[in-house]
Enzyme design. Structure first.
Site, short mmCIF file in Angstrom:
data_model
loop_
_atom_site.label_atom_id
_atom_site.label_comp_id
_atom_site.label_asym_id
_atom_site.label_seq_id
_atom_site.Cartn_x
_atom_site.Cartn_y
_atom_site.Cartn_z
N SER A 160 -30.02 11.58 11.81
CA SER A 160 -30.73 10.61 12.64
C SER A 160 -30.09 10.56 14.02
O SER A 160 -28.87 10.44 14.14
CB SER A 160 -30.65 9.22 12.02
OG SER A 160 -31.39 9.22 10.83
N GLU A 191 -26.79 7.42 17.56
CA GLU A 191 -25.81 7.49 16.48
C GLU A 191 -25.01 8.79 16.64
O GLU A 191 -23.84 8.86 16.28
CB GLU A 191 -26.55 7.49 15.13
CG GLU A 191 -25.66 7.55 13.92
CD GLU A 191 -26.42 7.38 12.61
OE1 GLU A 191 -27.35 6.54 12.56
OE2 GLU A 191 -26.08 8.08 11.65
N ARG A 228 -21.63 1.87 11.10
CA ARG A 228 -21.31 3.18 11.69
C ARG A 228 -20.12 3.06 12.65
O ARG A 228 -20.10 3.64 13.73
CB ARG A 228 -22.51 3.76 12.45
CG ARG A 228 -23.77 3.90 11.63
CD ARG A 228 -23.64 4.97 10.55
NE ARG A 228 -24.88 5.03 9.79
CZ ARG A 228 -25.10 4.34 8.67
NH1 ARG A 228 -24.15 3.57 8.15
NH2 ARG A 228 -26.24 4.44 8.04
C1 FAD Z 1 -29.42 16.09 7.40
C2 FAD Z 1 -28.44 15.01 7.81
C3 FAD Z 1 -28.48 13.77 7.19
C4 FAD Z 1 -27.57 12.77 7.55
N1 FAD Z 1 -27.64 11.57 6.90
C5 FAD Z 1 -26.74 10.61 7.22
C6 FAD Z 1 -26.78 9.35 6.53
O1 FAD Z 1 -27.58 9.13 5.64
N2 FAD Z 1 -25.88 8.40 6.89
C7 FAD Z 1 -24.95 8.62 7.87
O2 FAD Z 1 -24.16 7.72 8.14
N3 FAD Z 1 -24.89 9.80 8.53
C8 FAD Z 1 -25.76 10.79 8.23
N4 FAD Z 1 -25.72 11.98 8.90
C9 FAD Z 1 -24.77 12.17 10.01
C10 FAD Z 1 -23.45 12.85 9.59
O3 FAD Z 1 -23.64 13.65 8.47
C11 FAD Z 1 -22.36 11.86 9.28
O4 FAD Z 1 -22.13 11.06 10.39
C12 FAD Z 1 -21.05 12.55 8.85
O5 FAD Z 1 -20.21 11.57 8.30
C13 FAD Z 1 -20.34 13.28 9.97
O6 FAD Z 1 -19.27 14.02 9.40
P1 FAD Z 1 -18.77 15.39 10.05
O7 FAD Z 1 -17.58 15.83 9.30
O8 FAD Z 1 -19.86 16.38 10.17
O9 FAD Z 1 -18.32 14.87 11.48
P2 FAD Z 1 -18.56 15.59 12.89
O10 FAD Z 1 -20.02 15.62 13.18
O11 FAD Z 1 -17.83 16.87 12.96
O12 FAD Z 1 -17.84 14.55 13.84
C14 FAD Z 1 -18.32 13.23 13.97
C15 FAD Z 1 -17.22 12.40 14.61
O13 FAD Z 1 -16.17 12.24 13.67
C16 FAD Z 1 -14.94 12.64 14.27
N5 FAD Z 1 -14.10 13.20 13.22
C17 FAD Z 1 -14.42 14.15 12.30
N6 FAD Z 1 -13.36 14.37 11.48
C18 FAD Z 1 -12.36 13.54 11.90
C19 FAD Z 1 -11.02 13.31 11.50
N7 FAD Z 1 -10.46 13.95 10.47
N8 FAD Z 1 -10.30 12.39 12.19
C20 FAD Z 1 -10.82 11.71 13.23
N9 FAD Z 1 -12.08 11.89 13.67
C21 FAD Z 1 -12.83 12.79 13.01
C22 FAD Z 1 -15.31 13.65 15.34
O14 FAD Z 1 -14.31 13.70 16.34
C23 FAD Z 1 -16.60 13.06 15.84
O15 FAD Z 1 -16.29 12.06 16.79
C24 FAD Z 1 -26.61 13.01 8.56
C25 FAD Z 1 -26.56 14.28 9.18
C26 FAD Z 1 -27.46 15.26 8.80
C27 FAD Z 1 -27.37 16.61 9.46
#
Ligand code: FAD
Length: 308
Positions: free
Chosen positions: A212, A304, A160
């Site tokens: 999580s 996380e 991560r």
């Molecule tokens: C139901 C559910 C299940 C999930 N299961 C998993 C799983 O199995 N494994 C896992 O690893 N995660 C999981 N997650 C967590 C999450 O989905 C991931 O971490 C996902 O990759 C976050 O992406 P996001 O676009 O929503 O980022 P955001 O939540 O919007 O942002 C997360 C971080 O990424 C940064 N960020 C976003 N886009 C960019 C960009 N273009 N450039 C630089 N920084 C950026 C943001 O600044 C922030 O710091 C889950 C979440 C949910 C709700």
């Protein structure tokens, strides 16, 4: 640029106050313009992807929230180039339709490509880094934007983690190129569907959530005398870990509630918004879970999710 935009609508948690400024940016130039605006006004900026991993404060954000809306998807043989604002679900649909294999593990992974790269999102033994050929980002920390290209091996991917997370807001991810393999479209689709179904059965998707809350605990960090007691739950993700959901459950916290925030009965590593939860309530509950697990096992859980 919009002002006073509710971040509730931009967070999977449906929690959080307003952003003073909110802007969608669809290329390096407009991303830089948004950052420059924040710098000029001496306010902070935050890059928001799908909002699936962020707990937004009840007070909102007194700065500029920047949403990278970079939305292209293209293939060249086994290579797939994708904009950082594309949802992982769209990417999977695209590659499955073309019989390209290598991202099936991400079936049901919410959020954008940018978010997945930054956190090296992973599941079912797979991680984002596994198929990364190249990442293009823009360094916005100086007086002018600087575009950077990195091969996967140069991105310092870890559990991560990545160079983009380590650099903490200094760089904004613009696009990723994944190198995939030729596969059977039907098998790829079925594998993705299985992952989605697995998640639907085990995750509390009936409530708003941000996945999580805590990282799983690497076995290497668990006191030696507890290894025997945890032997039956250790899983590989992508190295041996003790699932945090198990620790929370054993600490007797399933269903524990503070206001609208609740430790999920279905998957105790999720704290769900069971109805008009406030960020403060979620934070209190996170603290309560951490201290209960520390007291029972001497293990320090690490979040996380991110706080905004
Ligand atoms: C139901 C559910 C299940 C999930 N299961 C998993 C799983 O199995 N494994 C896992 O690893 N995660 C999981 N997650 C967590 C999450 O989905 C991931 O971490 C996902 O990759 C976050 O992406 P996001 O676009 O929503 O980022 P955001 O939540 O919007 O942002 C997360 C971080 O990424 C940064 N960020 C976003 N886009 C960019 C960009 N273009 N450039 C630089 N920084 C950026 C943001 O600044 C922030 O710091 C889950 C979440 C949910 C709700």
């Amino acid at each position: 640029m919009d002002e006073n935009v509710s971040l509730k609508e931009h967070s999977n948690y449906r929690i959080g106050g307003p952003a003073k400024f909110f802007v969608r940016a669809d290329d390096a130039g407009s991303l830089w313009a948004a950052v420059a605006f924040a710098k000029e006004r001496r306010v902070p900026y935050f890059v928001l992807g799908g909002g699936t991993n962020v707990l937004v404060s009840d007070d909102g954000f007194d700065g500029v929230v920047i949403k990278p809306a970079i939305q292209f998807l293209e293939t060249n043989d086994m290579m797939v180039r994708v904009g950082a604002g594309v949802f992982m679900s769209e990417l999977l649909e695209f590659v499955a339709g073309r019989g390209l294999s290598g991202l099936e593990w991400a079936g049901g992974l919410p959020g954008t490509v940018g978010g997945a790269v930054r956190g090296n999102a992973g599941a079912f033994g797979g991680e984002t880094k596994d198929a990364v050929k190249e990442i293009i980002s823009v360094d916005v920390s100086g007086t002018a934007p600087k575009v950077i290209r990195r091969r996967g091996a140069q991105c310092a991917f870890g559990y991560r983690n990545s160079i983009f997370k380590i650099n903490n807001g200094k760089e904004i991810i613009l696009e990723a190129t994944f190198e995939l393999r030729k596969g059977d479209a039907k098998v790829i689709r079925e594998t993705i569907e299985q992952k989605i179904q697995y998640r639907n059965e085990r995750h509390p998707t009936e409530y708003p959530n941000i996945g999580s809350i805590f990282k799983n605990v690497p076995v290497a960090d668990v006191p030696k005398e507890l290894h025997g007691a945890f032997a039956h739950v250790i899983k590989t993700d992508p190295f041996p870990v003790v699932p945090t959901a198990y620790l929370i459950s054993e600490a007797g916290l399933r269903g524990t509630r503070i206001g609208g925030a609740m430790v999920s009965e279905k998957h105790p590593n999720f704290i769900v918004n069971a109805g008009s939860a406030r960020a403060d309530e979620v934070k209190l509950l996170i603290g309560q879970v951490k201290s209960a697990v520390r007291k029972k096992y001497g293990i320090a859980l690490e979040e996380e999710v991110l706080y905004l």
